[in-house]
Write a protein that holds these residues in place. Structure first.
Motif, PDB file in Angstrom:
ATOM      1  N   LYS A   1      88.297  50.634  76.029  1.00 60.22           N
ATOM      2  CA  LYS A   1      87.506  50.479  74.802  1.00 60.22           C
ATOM      3  C   LYS A   1      87.678  49.063  74.259  1.00 60.22           C
ATOM      4  O   LYS A   1      88.791  48.561  74.162  1.00 60.22           O
ATOM      5  CB  LYS A   1      87.972  51.513  73.770  1.00 60.22           C
ATOM      6  N   ARG A   2      86.571  48.430  73.904  1.00 58.48           N
ATOM      7  CA  ARG A   2      86.598  47.086  73.327  1.00 58.48           C
ATOM      8  C   ARG A   2      86.006  47.136  71.919  1.00 58.48           C
ATOM      9  O   ARG A   2      85.025  47.842  71.685  1.00 58.48           O
ATOM     10  CB  ARG A   2      85.780  46.107  74.182  1.00 58.48           C
ATOM     11  N   PRO A   3      86.581  46.414  70.974  1.00 60.41           N
ATOM     12  CA  PRO A   3      86.008  46.407  69.627  1.00 60.41           C
ATOM     13  C   PRO A   3      84.642  45.702  69.616  1.00 60.41           C
ATOM     14  O   PRO A   3      84.481  44.662  70.256  1.00 60.41           O
ATOM     15  CB  PRO A   3      87.031  45.638  68.802  1.00 60.41           C
ATOM     16  N   GLU A   4      83.689  46.290  68.921  1.00 65.92           N
ATOM     17  CA  GLU A   4      82.366  45.675  68.819  1.00 65.92           C
ATOM     18  C   GLU A   4      82.371  44.532  67.802  1.00 65.92           C
ATOM     19  O   GLU A   4      81.726  43.516  68.004  1.00 65.92           O
ATOM     20  CB  GLU A   4      81.330  46.720  68.417  1.00 65.92           C
ATOM     21  N   LYS A   5      83.079  44.724  66.692  1.00 70.92           N
ATOM     22  CA  LYS A   5      83.151  43.712  65.640  1.00 70.92           C
ATOM     23  C   LYS A   5      84.529  43.064  65.685  1.00 70.92           C
ATOM     24  O   LYS A   5      85.514  43.718  66.026  1.00 70.92           O
ATOM     25  CB  LYS A   5      82.959  44.354  64.268  1.00 70.92           C
ATOM     26  N   PRO A   6      84.620  41.791  65.303  1.00 72.94           N
ATOM     27  CA  PRO A   6      85.934  41.139  65.255  1.00 72.94           C
ATOM     28  C   PRO A   6      86.862  41.814  64.251  1.00 72.94           C
ATOM     29  O   PRO A   6      86.422  42.247  63.188  1.00 72.94           O
ATOM     30  CB  PRO A   6      85.624  39.709  64.806  1.00 72.94           C
ATOM     31  N   LEU A   7      88.135  41.919  64.594  1.00 70.85           N
ATOM     32  CA  LEU A   7      89.148  42.418  63.676  1.00 70.85           C
ATOM     33  C   LEU A   7      89.481  41.305  62.688  1.00 70.85           C
ATOM     34  O   LEU A   7      89.157  40.146  62.928  1.00 70.85           O
ATOM     35  CB  LEU A   7      90.395  42.842  64.440  1.00 70.85           C
ATOM     36  N   LEU A   8      90.109  41.655  61.582  1.00 76.06           N
ATOM     37  CA  LEU A   8      90.487  40.681  60.564  1.00 76.06           C
ATOM     38  C   LEU A   8      92.005  40.735  60.397  1.00 76.06           C
ATOM     39  O   LEU A   8      92.563  41.810  60.185  1.00 76.06           O
ATOM     40  CB  LEU A   8      89.789  41.017  59.247  1.00 76.06           C
ATOM     41  N   LEU A   9      92.655  39.591  60.540  1.00 76.14           N
ATOM     42  CA  LEU A   9      94.111  39.527  60.402  1.00 76.14           C
ATOM     43  C   LEU A   9      94.480  38.532  59.315  1.00 76.14           C
ATOM     44  O   LEU A   9      94.144  37.355  59.390  1.00 76.14           O
ATOM     45  CB  LEU A   9      94.764  39.094  61.722  1.00 76.14           C
ATOM     46  N   TYR A  10      95.170  39.046  58.290  1.00 77.13           N
ATOM     47  CA  TYR A  10      95.765  38.178  57.268  1.00 77.13           C
ATOM     48  C   TYR A  10      97.163  37.833  57.763  1.00 77.13           C
ATOM     49  O   TYR A  10      97.919  38.712  58.175  1.00 77.13           O
ATOM     50  CB  TYR A  10      95.854  38.897  55.921  1.00 77.13           C
ATOM     51  N   ASN A  11      97.490  36.559  57.723  1.00 79.81           N
ATOM     52  CA  ASN A  11      98.798  36.128  58.223  1.00 79.81           C
ATOM     53  C   ASN A  11      99.158  34.796  57.598  1.00 79.81           C
ATOM     54  O   ASN A  11      98.377  34.211  56.870  1.00 79.81           O
ATOM     55  CB  ASN A  11      98.731  36.059  59.740  1.00 79.81           C
ATOM     56  N   TYR A  12     100.358  34.337  57.880  1.00 78.76           N
ATOM     57  CA  TYR A  12     100.682  32.943  57.619  1.00 78.76           C
ATOM     58  C   TYR A  12     101.518  32.430  58.779  1.00 78.76           C
ATOM     59  O   TYR A  12     102.269  33.159  59.417  1.00 78.76           O
ATOM     60  CB  TYR A  12     101.311  32.678  56.249  1.00 78.76           C
TER      61      TYR A  12
ATOM     62  N   GLN B   1     101.741  41.463  51.638  1.00 78.67           N
ATOM     63  CA  GLN B   1     102.533  41.477  52.865  1.00 78.67           C
ATOM     64  C   GLN B   1     101.682  41.082  54.076  1.00 78.67           C
ATOM     65  O   GLN B   1     100.585  41.580  54.265  1.00 78.67           O
ATOM     66  CB  GLN B   1     103.108  42.874  53.087  1.00 78.67           C
ATOM     67  N   CYS B   2     102.209  40.176  54.862  1.00 79.73           N
ATOM     68  CA  CYS B   2     101.585  39.756  56.111  1.00 79.73           C
ATOM     69  C   CYS B   2     102.536  40.077  57.256  1.00 79.73           C
ATOM     70  O   CYS B   2     103.743  39.990  57.065  1.00 79.73           O
ATOM     71  CB  CYS B   2     101.303  38.254  56.106  1.00 79.73           C
ATOM     72  N   PRO B   3     102.010  40.439  58.406  1.00 78.50           N
ATOM     73  CA  PRO B   3     100.595  40.524  58.749  1.00 78.50           C
ATOM     74  C   PRO B   3      99.947  41.765  58.140  1.00 78.50           C
ATOM     75  O   PRO B   3     100.615  42.752  57.851  1.00 78.50           O
ATOM     76  CB  PRO B   3     100.610  40.633  60.270  1.00 78.50           C
ATOM     77  N   TYR B   4      98.627  41.668  57.997  1.00 75.11           N
ATOM     78  CA  TYR B   4      97.828  42.806  57.530  1.00 75.11           C
ATOM     79  C   TYR B   4      96.551  42.814  58.351  1.00 75.11           C
ATOM     80  O   TYR B   4      95.812  41.824  58.371  1.00 75.11           O
ATOM     81  CB  TYR B   4      97.515  42.673  56.036  1.00 75.11           C
ATOM     82  N   LEU B   5      96.303  43.920  59.042  1.00 72.19           N
ATOM     83  CA  LEU B   5      95.158  44.038  59.941  1.00 72.19           C
ATOM     84  C   LEU B   5      94.094  44.951  59.344  1.00 72.19           C
ATOM     85  O   LEU B   5      94.413  46.004  58.792  1.00 72.19           O
ATOM     86  CB  LEU B   5      95.599  44.610  61.296  1.00 72.19           C
ATOM     87  N   ILE B   6      92.845  44.528  59.474  1.00 70.44           N
ATOM     88  CA  ILE B   6      91.701  45.360  59.110  1.00 70.44           C
ATOM     89  C   ILE B   6      90.822  45.471  60.351  1.00 70.44           C
ATOM     90  O   ILE B   6      90.405  44.451  60.916  1.00 70.44           O
ATOM     91  CB  ILE B   6      90.904  44.752  57.941  1.00 70.44           C
ATOM     92  N   ASP B   7      90.555  46.697  60.778  1.00 70.17           N
ATOM     93  CA  ASP B   7      89.690  46.936  61.930  1.00 70.17           C
ATOM     94  C   ASP B   7      88.398  47.571  61.429  1.00 70.17           C
ATOM     95  O   ASP B   7      88.364  48.761  61.119  1.00 70.17           O
ATOM     96  CB  ASP B   7      90.377  47.851  62.941  1.00 70.17           C
ATOM     97  N   PRO B   8      87.318  46.786  61.343  1.00 71.57           N
ATOM     98  CA  PRO B   8      86.057  47.333  60.846  1.00 71.57           C
ATOM     99  C   PRO B   8      85.416  48.332  61.815  1.00 71.57           C
ATOM    100  O   PRO B   8      84.511  49.066  61.430  1.00 71.57           O
ATOM    101  CB  PRO B   8      85.173  46.094  60.675  1.00 71.57           C
ATOM    102  N   ASN B   9      85.891  48.376  63.050  1.00 71.91           N
ATOM    103  CA  ASN B   9      85.353  49.289  64.054  1.00 71.91           C
ATOM    104  C   ASN B   9      85.825  50.715  63.839  1.00 71.91           C
ATOM    105  O   ASN B   9      85.129  51.663  64.186  1.00 71.91           O
ATOM    106  CB  ASN B   9      85.749  48.817  65.458  1.00 71.91           C
TER     107      ASN B   9
ATOM    108  N   GLY C   1      87.758  51.509  60.744  1.00 76.30           N
ATOM    109  CA  GLY C   1      88.043  51.720  59.329  1.00 76.30           C
ATOM    110  C   GLY C   1      89.534  51.714  59.012  1.00 76.30           C
ATOM    111  O   GLY C   1      89.936  51.987  57.901  1.00 76.30           O
ATOM    112  N   ILE C   2      90.367  51.360  59.986  1.00 76.95           N
ATOM    113  CA  ILE C   2      91.821  51.343  59.813  1.00 76.95           C
ATOM    114  C   ILE C   2      92.251  50.004  59.232  1.00 76.95           C
ATOM    115  O   ILE C   2      91.805  48.944  59.661  1.00 76.95           O
ATOM    116  CB  ILE C   2      92.542  51.581  61.164  1.00 76.95           C
ATOM    117  N   SER C   3      93.149  50.060  58.244  1.00 79.02           N
ATOM    118  CA  SER C   3      93.786  48.873  57.664  1.00 79.02           C
ATOM    119  C   SER C   3      95.272  49.163  57.579  1.00 79.02           C
ATOM    120  O   SER C   3      95.663  50.268  57.195  1.00 79.02           O
ATOM    121  CB  SER C   3      93.259  48.604  56.256  1.00 79.02           C
ATOM    122  N   MET C   4      96.104  48.159  57.929  1.00 81.37           N
ATOM    123  CA  MET C   4      97.548  48.415  57.889  1.00 81.37           C
ATOM    124  C   MET C   4      98.378  47.139  57.874  1.00 81.37           C
ATOM    125  O   MET C   4      97.980  46.128  58.425  1.00 81.37           O
ATOM    126  CB  MET C   4      97.967  49.257  59.098  1.00 81.37           C
ATOM    127  N   PRO C   5      99.561  47.220  57.222  1.00 82.14           N
ATOM    128  CA  PRO C   5     100.562  46.158  57.326  1.00 82.14           C
ATOM    129  C   PRO C   5     101.533  46.504  58.461  1.00 82.14           C
ATOM    130  O   PRO C   5     101.290  47.456  59.199  1.00 82.14           O
ATOM    131  CB  PRO C   5     101.256  46.225  55.965  1.00 82.14           C
TER     132      PRO C   5
END
Length: 187
Positions: free
Chosen positions: A70-81, A124-132, A134-138
């Motif tokens: 399975k490949r994500p259709e939309k790019p994931l979003l990663l908050y980080n520093y 808190q980082c990292p924080y991932l949002i997967d628009p494919n 609907g999952i978001s998590m630190p």
């Protein structure tokens, strides 16, 4: 454009950034303290690199060995520093899994930090949002597990990394907490 400034070399760039953005209280730290901080940062970077040698340098067979993965259709979003070792782990896995993602730097005093706080209720980082999905998590460990379970055929084993994550990093947390003010002096 007459306002265009060009630099050549690391020292010129760093000098410009220091003069432009460091406040007087930070700039007045004596040179010996700056040297100590610099060498601590350098040692930390080498240690982190040594412990993770080869990671993030190629796409993992867990995503390339089957056309049914399975490949994500939309790019994931990663908050980080950038300086955060846990963010680095997530970036490496995203690279190894050849997953397209948007990287939002949310370092201290970044406007994206307050954006992250509005989204997650924390910074808190990292924080991932997967628009494919609907999952978001630190939490890097949870994010990595999620990525392999969702977009990989299996989780590549690494006993050394697992042992390091569970034991060494836990022991080093007080050291990181002590050293953080050295890298980001208060104004």
């Amino acid at each position: 454009n007459e306002d265009l400034i060009t630099f050549s070399g690391e020292e010129a760039i760093l000098r410009f950034l220091d003069e432009s953005f460091l406040e007087d209280s930070v700039a007045s730290v004596d040179e010996k303290e700056k040297d100590i901080v610099y060498y601590l940062q350098l040692a930390g970077a080498y240690l982190a690199g040594w412990m993770r040698v080869g990671r993030g340098s190629q796409v993992s067979p867990c995503v390339t060995s089957s056309p049914t993965v399975k490949r994500p259709e939309k790019p994931l979003l990663l908050y980080n520093y950038e300086g955060n070792q846990f963010c680095r782990l997530v970036r490496e896995v995203l690279t190894e899994m050849d997953i397209v993602y948007e990287l939002r730097s949310a370092g201290k005093e970044s406007p994206r930090r307050s954006e992250l706080s509005k989204i997650s209720g924390a910074t808190q980082c990292p924080y991932l949002i997967d628009p494919n999905t609907g999952i978001s998590m630190p939490e890097s460990k949870d994010i990595i597990q999620y990525l392999y379970q969702t977009y990989g055929l299996w989780t590549p084993p690494s006993e050394l990394l697992e042992w390091t994550s569970n034991n060494v990093m836990g022991l080093l947390k007080p050291v990181f907490k002590f050293m953080a003010p050295l890298f980001h002096p208060k104004h």
